[in-house]
Design a protein around this motif. Structure first.
Motif, PDB file in Angstrom:
ATOM      1  N   ARG A 165     -45.086 -12.906  15.048  1.00 33.30           N
ATOM      2  CA  ARG A 165     -44.275 -13.640  16.027  1.00 33.30           C
ATOM      3  C   ARG A 165     -44.307 -12.938  17.385  1.00 33.30           C
ATOM      4  NH1 ARG A 165     -41.229 -14.646  11.247  1.00 33.30           N
ATOM      5  NH2 ARG A 165     -39.935 -12.800  11.526  1.00 33.30           N
ATOM      6  N   LEU A 166     -44.322 -11.600  17.384  1.00 33.13           N
ATOM      7  CA  LEU A 166     -44.430 -10.863  18.643  1.00 33.13           C
ATOM      8  C   LEU A 166     -45.779 -11.137  19.302  1.00 33.13           C
ATOM      9  CD1 LEU A 166     -43.499  -8.595  20.662  1.00 33.13           C
ATOM     10  CD2 LEU A 166     -44.688  -6.987  19.151  1.00 33.13           C
ATOM     11  N   MET A 167     -46.866 -11.006  18.553  1.00 34.14           N
ATOM     12  CA  MET A 167     -48.201 -11.178  19.125  1.00 34.14           C
ATOM     13  C   MET A 167     -48.391 -12.565  19.719  1.00 34.14           C
ATOM     14  SD  MET A 167     -50.176  -8.542  19.089  1.00 34.14           S
ATOM     15  CE  MET A 167     -50.570  -6.995  18.261  1.00 34.14           C
ATOM     16  N   ARG A 168     -47.750 -13.559  19.149  1.00 34.71           N
ATOM     17  CA  ARG A 168     -47.896 -14.923  19.639  1.00 34.71           C
ATOM     18  C   ARG A 168     -47.114 -15.178  20.918  1.00 34.71           C
ATOM     19  NH1 ARG A 168     -49.266 -14.670  14.570  1.00 34.71           N
ATOM     20  NH2 ARG A 168     -50.778 -16.146  13.677  1.00 34.71           N
ATOM     21  N   ARG A 169     -46.474 -14.164  21.448  1.00 35.29           N
ATOM     22  CA  ARG A 169     -45.819 -14.272  22.753  1.00 35.29           C
ATOM     23  C   ARG A 169     -46.763 -13.887  23.894  1.00 35.29           C
ATOM     24  NH1 ARG A 169     -40.142 -14.358  22.428  1.00 35.29           N
ATOM     25  NH2 ARG A 169     -40.274 -14.715  24.680  1.00 35.29           N
ATOM     26  N   TYR A 170     -48.015 -13.561  23.570  1.00 32.31           N
ATOM     27  CA  TYR A 170     -48.964 -13.078  24.574  1.00 32.31           C
ATOM     28  C   TYR A 170     -50.266 -13.874  24.508  1.00 32.31           C
ATOM     29  CZ  TYR A 170     -45.849  -9.031  24.514  1.00 32.31           C
ATOM     30  OH  TYR A 170     -44.744  -8.213  24.571  1.00 32.31           O
ATOM     31  N   TRP A 171     -50.987 -13.922  25.628  1.00 31.92           N
ATOM     32  CA  TRP A 171     -52.350 -14.427  25.640  1.00 31.92           C
ATOM     33  C   TRP A 171     -53.220 -13.496  24.804  1.00 31.92           C
ATOM     34  CZ3 TRP A 171     -53.732 -19.045  27.556  1.00 31.92           C
ATOM     35  CH2 TRP A 171     -52.934 -19.643  28.544  1.00 31.92           C
ATOM     36  N   GLN A 172     -54.131 -14.086  24.024  1.00 34.06           N
ATOM     37  CA  GLN A 172     -55.039 -13.313  23.182  1.00 34.06           C
ATOM     38  C   GLN A 172     -56.486 -13.613  23.562  1.00 34.06           C
ATOM     39  OE1 GLN A 172     -53.996 -11.148  20.870  1.00 34.06           O
ATOM     40  NE2 GLN A 172     -51.827 -11.649  21.059  1.00 34.06           N
ATOM     41  N   PRO A 173     -57.324 -12.588  23.719  1.00 31.32           N
ATOM     42  CA  PRO A 173     -58.755 -12.862  23.885  1.00 31.32           C
ATOM     43  C   PRO A 173     -59.296 -13.606  22.662  1.00 31.32           C
ATOM     44  CG  PRO A 173     -58.253 -10.593  24.501  1.00 31.32           C
ATOM     45  CD  PRO A 173     -57.026 -11.143  23.835  1.00 31.32           C
ATOM     46  N   ALA A 174     -59.937 -14.743  22.900  1.00 25.09           N
ATOM     47  CA  ALA A 174     -60.457 -15.556  21.803  1.00 25.09           C
ATOM     48  C   ALA A 174     -61.976 -15.524  21.726  1.00 25.09           C
ATOM     49  CB  ALA A 174     -59.986 -17.005  21.949  1.00 25.09           C
ATOM     50  N   ILE A 226     -49.091   8.326  19.989  1.00 22.35           N
ATOM     51  CA  ILE A 226     -49.060   7.386  18.869  1.00 22.35           C
ATOM     52  C   ILE A 226     -47.635   7.215  18.362  1.00 22.35           C
ATOM     53  CG2 ILE A 226     -49.797   7.113  16.458  1.00 22.35           C
ATOM     54  CD1 ILE A 226     -52.459   8.473  17.388  1.00 22.35           C
ATOM     55  N   ILE A 227     -46.894   8.311  18.293  1.00 23.99           N
ATOM     56  CA  ILE A 227     -45.497   8.247  17.844  1.00 23.99           C
ATOM     57  C   ILE A 227     -44.672   7.373  18.781  1.00 23.99           C
ATOM     58  CG2 ILE A 227     -43.405   9.632  17.521  1.00 23.99           C
ATOM     59  CD1 ILE A 227     -45.310  11.945  16.650  1.00 23.99           C
ATOM     60  N   LEU A 228     -44.839   7.576  20.102  1.00 25.90           N
ATOM     61  CA  LEU A 228     -44.077   6.777  21.057  1.00 25.90           C
ATOM     62  C   LEU A 228     -44.499   5.313  21.002  1.00 25.90           C
ATOM     63  CD1 LEU A 228     -42.066   6.407  23.342  1.00 25.90           C
ATOM     64  CD2 LEU A 228     -43.853   7.115  24.955  1.00 25.90           C
ATOM     65  N   TYR A 229     -45.805   5.046  20.897  1.00 27.06           N
ATOM     66  CA  TYR A 229     -46.242   3.654  20.848  1.00 27.06           C
ATOM     67  C   TYR A 229     -45.643   2.928  19.657  1.00 27.06           C
ATOM     68  CZ  TYR A 229     -48.823  -0.543  20.105  1.00 27.06           C
ATOM     69  OH  TYR A 229     -49.116  -1.867  19.882  1.00 27.06           O
ATOM     70  N   ARG A 230     -45.645   3.551  18.498  1.00 23.31           N
ATOM     71  CA  ARG A 230     -45.076   2.892  17.309  1.00 23.31           C
ATOM     72  C   ARG A 230     -43.585   2.618  17.495  1.00 23.31           C
ATOM     73  NH1 ARG A 230     -47.854   6.486  12.443  1.00 23.31           N
ATOM     74  NH2 ARG A 230     -50.037   6.046  12.989  1.00 23.31           N
ATOM     75  N   ARG A 231     -42.908   3.526  18.166  1.00 23.28           N
ATOM     76  CA  ARG A 231     -41.476   3.302  18.431  1.00 23.28           C
ATOM     77  C   ARG A 231     -41.291   2.091  19.335  1.00 23.28           C
ATOM     78  NH1 ARG A 231     -39.638   8.156  21.120  1.00 23.28           N
ATOM     79  NH2 ARG A 231     -39.871   9.058  19.041  1.00 23.28           N
ATOM     80  N   ILE A 232     -42.110   2.004  20.401  1.00 24.57           N
ATOM     81  CA  ILE A 232     -42.029   0.857  21.302  1.00 24.57           C
ATOM     82  C   ILE A 232     -42.357  -0.431  20.554  1.00 24.57           C
ATOM     83  CG2 ILE A 232     -43.065  -0.214  23.344  1.00 24.57           C
ATOM     84  CD1 ILE A 232     -43.531   2.625  24.446  1.00 24.57           C
ATOM     85  N   LEU A 233     -43.373  -0.394  19.715  1.00 20.80           N
ATOM     86  CA  LEU A 233     -43.767  -1.580  18.958  1.00 20.80           C
ATOM     87  C   LEU A 233     -42.626  -2.068  18.068  1.00 20.80           C
ATOM     88  CD1 LEU A 233     -46.024  -3.571  18.229  1.00 20.80           C
ATOM     89  CD2 LEU A 233     -46.812  -1.928  16.505  1.00 20.80           C
ATOM     90  N   ARG A 234     -41.977  -1.148  17.380  1.00 17.44           N
ATOM     91  CA  ARG A 234     -40.841  -1.543  16.528  1.00 17.44           C
ATOM     92  C   ARG A 234     -39.705  -2.132  17.367  1.00 17.44           C
ATOM     93  NH1 ARG A 234     -42.194   3.475  13.925  1.00 17.44           N
ATOM     94  NH2 ARG A 234     -40.526   4.521  15.083  1.00 17.44           N
ATOM     95  N   GLU A 235     -39.448  -1.541  18.528  1.00 18.75           N
ATOM     96  CA  GLU A 235     -38.386  -2.046  19.400  1.00 18.75           C
ATOM     97  C   GLU A 235     -38.689  -3.462  19.885  1.00 18.75           C
ATOM     98  OE1 GLU A 235     -37.178   2.356  21.255  1.00 18.75           O
ATOM     99  OE2 GLU A 235     -38.170   0.840  22.502  1.00 18.75           O
ATOM    100  N   GLU A 236     -39.940  -3.716  20.252  1.00 22.93           N
ATOM    101  CA  GLU A 236     -40.290  -5.035  20.778  1.00 22.93           C
ATOM    102  C   GLU A 236     -40.312  -6.093  19.684  1.00 22.93           C
ATOM    103  OE1 GLU A 236     -40.283  -5.395  24.068  1.00 22.93           O
ATOM    104  OE2 GLU A 236     -39.800  -3.260  24.014  1.00 22.93           O
ATOM    105  N   ILE A 237     -40.683  -5.714  18.474  1.00 28.17           N
ATOM    106  CA  ILE A 237     -40.577  -6.640  17.340  1.00 28.17           C
ATOM    107  C   ILE A 237     -39.121  -7.038  17.148  1.00 28.17           C
ATOM    108  CG2 ILE A 237     -40.756  -6.821  14.829  1.00 28.17           C
ATOM    109  CD1 ILE A 237     -43.298  -5.089  15.017  1.00 28.17           C
ATOM    110  N   ALA A 238     -38.226  -6.052  17.213  1.00 27.00           N
ATOM    111  CA  ALA A 238     -36.792  -6.330  17.044  1.00 27.00           C
ATOM    112  C   ALA A 238     -36.262  -7.231  18.159  1.00 27.00           C
ATOM    113  CB  ALA A 238     -36.023  -5.016  16.999  1.00 27.00           C
ATOM    114  N   LYS A 239     -36.770  -7.068  19.376  1.00 27.32           N
ATOM    115  CA  LYS A 239     -36.344  -7.933  20.482  1.00 27.32           C
ATOM    116  C   LYS A 239     -36.668  -9.395  20.183  1.00 27.32           C
ATOM    117  CE  LYS A 239     -36.721  -4.968  24.590  1.00 27.32           C
ATOM    118  NZ  LYS A 239     -37.488  -4.796  25.856  1.00 27.32           N
TER     119      LYS A 239
END
Length: 451
Positions: A21-30, A369-382
């Protein structure tokens, strides 16, 4: 240590998953624009675990629709391309770029069946040699004004390559500054003048030292990471001596991109795009700040490794990535040749289709990598909370993300903090196209240096 549930949450991209659901909020290279060249511009596309067909109709409009015909499920990737759209080869049903069914010719004369048929269709736009698709609901986000989208077409070059593993482990190699001193180590240095289009083979800015020597001899970088409005900035410092320090500045572009220096005159903006949970493509746009890109040379270089039509590496797990133990002993750290894409592919594919992060042990060098995973989890929760995630911009805020600043150079050990920004600004001011100075960089520099 991560649980299996946590690992699934940040890796799986199906439409019903939190990350999907998070990824579908962005344009994706097809696809690359080049893939729709020729007399039949039709390509099957698998993206975020779903199957589509991408085509350009006789009016030049791009369409991305579900691959299975809504009549009996036949494969529309084999359809007949016509001026109005794509016609199924099974019973002749015709669909336009918006997914409308225009004709159902096997039905009785006067039938209105087609008026009630609609194939799922998704917006497609062209940017910098890539065709981008939006698979989400509602209005698509605006594109940020980053350099690869702002530069004139002749100053950019786009390419892609298939990786047979989950997108996240492929992305994480790009935001790991420590691995380059080992995975990409060469025991001998080439002439930097022969390094056009090759990563880690030229000389750093303000230096005649080849990058290969720096990476080989200074393998314990000090790594700084900081959050930004687009994701995060990563600065790796390798102290040469008391007076000189090698500074490499890269950026993570949320959710699955990064921006890194290729040379003193070029950057790479790269996305690791999920095909499904176990496969991804990297898409890259090379951006020049000096002269137009030699597109033919760049393409020929990459086609030595990648095989069309699916951009599959000729060196892969099926032939041990070209591993040569004699080469590993005498020439390269991996024994897998000189193309660093092969090194990266081996590293991330060797982890398995989806890395088992319940077994990993991270260290100080993994702080990005640790910080990126934290950001990723936060944005999924948003997104789960109904909020807009990071970098899901609208037209009003698109200009707020520019650049981002990136460089590779040897500057003063005392004063590197402003050195890298000054180098980036100088390159932008000298570019033949309008390369904006990001506001956050201008704000951190003395006024005369930012002008």
């Amino acid at each position: 240590m991560m649980s299996q549930e946590q690992n699934d949450r940040i890796t799986r991209v199906g439409a019903a998953t939190p990350l999907g659901r998070l990824m579908r909020r962005y344009w994706q290279p097809a696809a690359l624009v080049d893939e729709l060249a020729g007399e039949r511009p039709v390509r099957p596309v698998r993206l975020l675990g779903e199957n589509f067909v991408l085509f350009r109709d006789g009016q030049g409009r791009y369409g991305l629709i579900d691959r299975d015909c809504p009549h009996r499920g036949a494969d529309l990737a084999f359809g007949r391309l016509e001026p109005a759209g794509l016609r199924c080869a099974f019973h002749g049903w015709l669909f336009d770029a918006e997914g409308r069914c225009l004709e159902t010719p096997a039905e009785p004369a006067g039938s209105r069946l087609c008026a009630n048929i609609r194939q799922r269709a998704f917006p497609v736009v062209e940017r910098s040699g890539i065709l981008w698709a939006y698979l989400g609901e509602g209005e698509p986000p605006a594109f940020p004004e980053i350099d690869c989208f702002v530069a004139e077409e002749s100053y950019t070059f786009a390419f892609k390559g298939l990786i047979e593993c989950n997108w996240l482990q492929a992305l994480e190699v790009g935001i790991d500054p420590a691995h380059a001193s080992f995975l990409h180590r060469f025991f001998e240095d080439e002439d930097p003048h022969d390094a056009y289009g090759k990563q880690f083979r030229g000389a750093s800015a303000d230096s005649h030292l080849p990058m290969t020597r720096i990476l080989r001899e200074y393998d314990r970088p000090i790594i700084n990471v900081e959050r930004t409005e687009y994701g995060m900035r990563i600065i790796a410092l390798r102290e040469i001596d008391e007076a000189r320090t090698h500074v490499r500045v890269t950026n993570q572009l949320f959710p699955h991109g990064f921006v890194i220096p290729l040379s003193t005159e070029m950057t790479i903006t790269q996305w690791h795009v999920p095909v499904d949970d176990e496969t991804c493509y990297w898409y890259a746009v090379f951006t020049s700040y000096t002269k137009p890109v030699d597109k033919q040379k760049m393409r020929d270089q990459r086609l030595e490794l990648y095989e069309l039509p699916d951009y599959v590496s000729r060196k892969n797990r099926h032939n041990d990535y070209g591993f040569d133990p004699h080469e590993q002993q005498h020439s390269t750290y991996t024994g897998m040749g000189a193309d660093i894409n092969v090194h990266d592919q081996w590293a991330v594919e060797s982890m398995g289709r989806i890395q088992d992060r319940t077994r990993e042990h991270l260290g100080q060098s993994d702080k990005a990598i640790i910080l990126y995973r934290r950001i990723l989890r936060e944005e999924i929760a948003k997104v789960e909370a109904g909020e807009a995630p990071l970098l899901a911009l609208d037209a009003r805020t698109a200009r707020s993300v520019q650049g981002p600043a990136t460089m590779d150079g040897i500057g003063p050990t005392r004063g590197w903090e402003t050195y890298w920004m000054e180098v980036d600004v100088k390159r932008r001011r000298g570019a033949p196209w309008v390369a904006p100075v990001p506001a956050e960089i201008a704000a951190r520099l003395p006024a005369e240096a930012a002008e």
